[in-house]
Design a protein around this motif. Sequence first.
Motif, PDB file in Angstrom:
ATOM      1  N   ARG A 124       0.813  -1.218   0.000  1.00 51.43           N
ATOM      2  CA  ARG A 124       0.000   0.000   0.000  1.00 51.43           C
ATOM      3  C   ARG A 124       0.847   1.268   0.000  1.00 51.43           C
ATOM      4  O   ARG A 124       0.329   2.356  -0.240  1.00 51.43           O
ATOM      5  CB  ARG A 124      -0.929   0.005   1.209  1.00 51.43           C
ATOM      6  CG  ARG A 124      -2.010  -1.067   1.133  1.00 51.43           C
ATOM      7  CD  ARG A 124      -2.827  -1.150   2.392  1.00 51.43           C
ATOM      8  NE  ARG A 124      -3.861  -2.176   2.282  1.00 51.43           N
ATOM      9  CZ  ARG A 124      -4.605  -2.600   3.293  1.00 51.43           C
ATOM     10  NH1 ARG A 124      -4.427  -2.074   4.500  1.00 51.43           N
ATOM     11  NH2 ARG A 124      -5.531  -3.533   3.107  1.00 51.43           N
ATOM     12  N   CYS A 153       2.030   3.062  -4.203  1.00 52.94           N
ATOM     13  CA  CYS A 153       1.393   4.171  -4.906  1.00 52.94           C
ATOM     14  C   CYS A 153      -0.045   4.301  -4.422  1.00 52.94           C
ATOM     15  O   CYS A 153      -0.570   3.409  -3.735  1.00 52.94           O
ATOM     16  CB  CYS A 153       1.443   3.980  -6.419  1.00 52.94           C
ATOM     17  SG  CYS A 153       0.582   2.497  -6.994  1.00 52.94           S
ATOM     18  N   LYS A 154      -0.673   5.401  -4.784  1.00 48.54           N
ATOM     19  CA  LYS A 154      -2.054   5.647  -4.383  1.00 48.54           C
ATOM     20  C   LYS A 154      -3.002   4.633  -5.012  1.00 48.54           C
ATOM     21  O   LYS A 154      -4.015   4.270  -4.417  1.00 48.54           O
ATOM     22  CB  LYS A 154      -2.462   7.069  -4.769  1.00 48.54           C
ATOM     23  CG  LYS A 154      -1.719   8.156  -4.001  1.00 48.54           C
ATOM     24  CD  LYS A 154      -2.210   9.530  -4.417  1.00 48.54           C
ATOM     25  CE  LYS A 154      -1.476  10.614  -3.623  1.00 48.54           C
ATOM     26  NZ  LYS A 154      -1.934  11.975  -4.016  1.00 48.54           N
ATOM     27  N   ARG A 155      -2.671   4.210  -6.210  1.00 39.39           N
ATOM     28  CA  ARG A 155      -3.540   3.263  -6.901  1.00 39.39           C
ATOM     29  C   ARG A 155      -3.603   1.935  -6.169  1.00 39.39           C
ATOM     30  O   ARG A 155      -4.688   1.359  -5.972  1.00 39.39           O
ATOM     31  CB  ARG A 155      -3.042   3.063  -8.334  1.00 39.39           C
ATOM     32  CG  ARG A 155      -3.908   2.136  -9.170  1.00 39.39           C
ATOM     33  CD  ARG A 155      -3.207   1.794 -10.467  1.00 39.39           C
ATOM     34  NE  ARG A 155      -3.976   0.874 -11.274  1.00 39.39           N
ATOM     35  CZ  ARG A 155      -3.463   0.121 -12.227  1.00 39.39           C
ATOM     36  NH1 ARG A 155      -2.167   0.177 -12.476  1.00 39.39           N
ATOM     37  NH2 ARG A 155      -4.212  -0.701 -12.932  1.00 39.39           N
ATOM     38  N   ARG A 183      -2.953   1.411  -3.037  1.00 41.74           N
ATOM     39  CA  ARG A 183      -3.615   1.613  -1.744  1.00 41.74           C
ATOM     40  C   ARG A 183      -5.131   1.656  -1.913  1.00 41.74           C
ATOM     41  O   ARG A 183      -5.874   1.099  -1.102  1.00 41.74           O
ATOM     42  CB  ARG A 183      -3.114   2.913  -1.107  1.00 41.74           C
ATOM     43  CG  ARG A 183      -3.777   3.209   0.234  1.00 41.74           C
ATOM     44  CD  ARG A 183      -3.177   4.429   0.905  1.00 41.74           C
ATOM     45  NE  ARG A 183      -3.844   4.714   2.164  1.00 41.74           N
ATOM     46  CZ  ARG A 183      -3.564   4.109   3.304  1.00 41.74           C
ATOM     47  NH1 ARG A 183      -2.603   3.203   3.340  1.00 41.74           N
ATOM     48  NH2 ARG A 183      -4.224   4.403   4.402  1.00 41.74           N
ATOM     49  N   ALA A 184      -5.597   2.318  -2.961  1.00 45.36           N
ATOM     50  CA  ALA A 184      -7.035   2.396  -3.199  1.00 45.36           C
ATOM     51  C   ALA A 184      -7.622   1.025  -3.514  1.00 45.36           C
ATOM     52  O   ALA A 184      -8.733   0.692  -3.076  1.00 45.36           O
ATOM     53  CB  ALA A 184      -7.322   3.378  -4.333  1.00 45.36           C
TER      54      ALA A 184
END
Length: 525
Positions: A121, A124-126, A128-129
Amino acid sequence: MRFGNNHHDKLMEEDDETRGVLLKCLSLYSRGGGCKVCATTSDEFGEIAGKVYKPVCGAQDTSVGCFSYGVENFKKRHNKKKNLQLQEPLDNNNQMHVFLPDDILEMCLMRLPLTSLMNSRLVCKRWRALTTTARFMQMRRDGSYPSPWLFLFGTAKDSFFSGDIHAFDVSFNKWHKIEAEILKGRFSFSVTSVYDNIFIVGGRSSLGKMDRHSSKTHKGVLVLSPSTKSWHKVASMKYARSKPVVGVYEVNTNRLTIKSQHNHFLRTRTRVGGVSDVYEDPHRLSVRRLSRTSFDNQKSTKSKVNNHVKDRQRFLIIAAGGFGSWDEALDSCEIFDSSSNKWTEIQRLPIDFGPACSAVVCNGIFYVYSESDKLAAYDISHGYWVRVQWTPPPPRIHEYSPRLMSCDDQRLFMVSVSWCEGDGEIGRRNKAVRKLWEFDFEYLTWNEVCVHPDAPMDWNSVFVADKNLIFGVEMFKIFGQVLEFLTMCDVSDPKMNWVHLSKNQVARQMDVSSCAMKSMAVVHL
């Protein structure tokens, strides 16, 4: 020597470049010699050429321009090729990450162990999302990828409860420390796990060192989601209580139908036997009637239901007994319904039952064991208590409270401490041993199945069950140091041998108060 055709000159120059010789300086080289300055060329240039040239002609200043141009041109070309070779695989990897579909990423990430998943996580933000959605966690649970984790609560240091939680990864045999600011100064609470959440029920809190007389008793309930490292609250209990006995019942909506109840009395005996202690309408506080009331009020309370509870399958948490604000023993009981996010008071414990010391839900029945060696069962579907009779109760040392566990939601076990009379040898001293008992529902008797290998040093040992496994934590102080043992027993194995998973890895810096206040829950993550 100079060629008139520029294109041919360029081709020859590139061909000779592989041998380390430039045509512009070709007249100065021979197999036995070359430019004087060329003798001072770099090792890199000489290695590529594969031959060593000696100076045979010309002064240094006559060939400096030729040499400088050749070396600089070679280095530029060589570095350009090297950069292209390094960039090609990086570009390919970047393209794979960019164009990899989300569903393929989810299938890969959901198979990671929890520790690796938490690290992913941070990429990158992707990512984690993708890994923090309820859909992702549900898919991971359905695929049976999570492994059991043990969470140890209630540890103290310097007579103050810092709120630290110690988590043990069974698959990797490793302890992890989790700081919980919200639990600072809180103790004497009970914990239970529901799916991948841990519920902290009741307890006491003190701003300073642990003091039962100046502490505050809580009726609030906290929820920890270890997979997302998040905390939230659910509805508070009707009564403030510390150290209540708790149990979890996962509701199957197909079996537990919501229908009106007629005012007729049920039979006072159930499949476990005994006599009912209910002297009024047994349906007055039944789960079915409460469910009907909750259903009627569902539309008005839907917006108030916590999102963490609303998206889950329906479950019930039963809290019984414990101690009140003045250290008085409580006999009241409450049920939390996740569909309505409310606690509702149910029938009290049977008369003269005594303080409850352990409880568990097994096959839809909430079993409670008391300090006076009495066993009571609460029929969750019909809403009344039943005394369970057996002869005789398992012998035990009363300083050690028994612990109930349920394996596969069908087998009821109890761990207790009793005297062993010298193993049958004359003149040999008796010793205390910890035994595991299994309840026979047909004959209403407890049968001894195995003996724990460790001497019972901890009078507040904690045992929890997960499917076919029983985990136990013992913590005690000896020679001025707090030690702990973590053991496991597989009840599906006919031998039922106990094995040690961890010894003296987390308790060395703890206070002796941890021995009395610890609690444990098991979660699949």
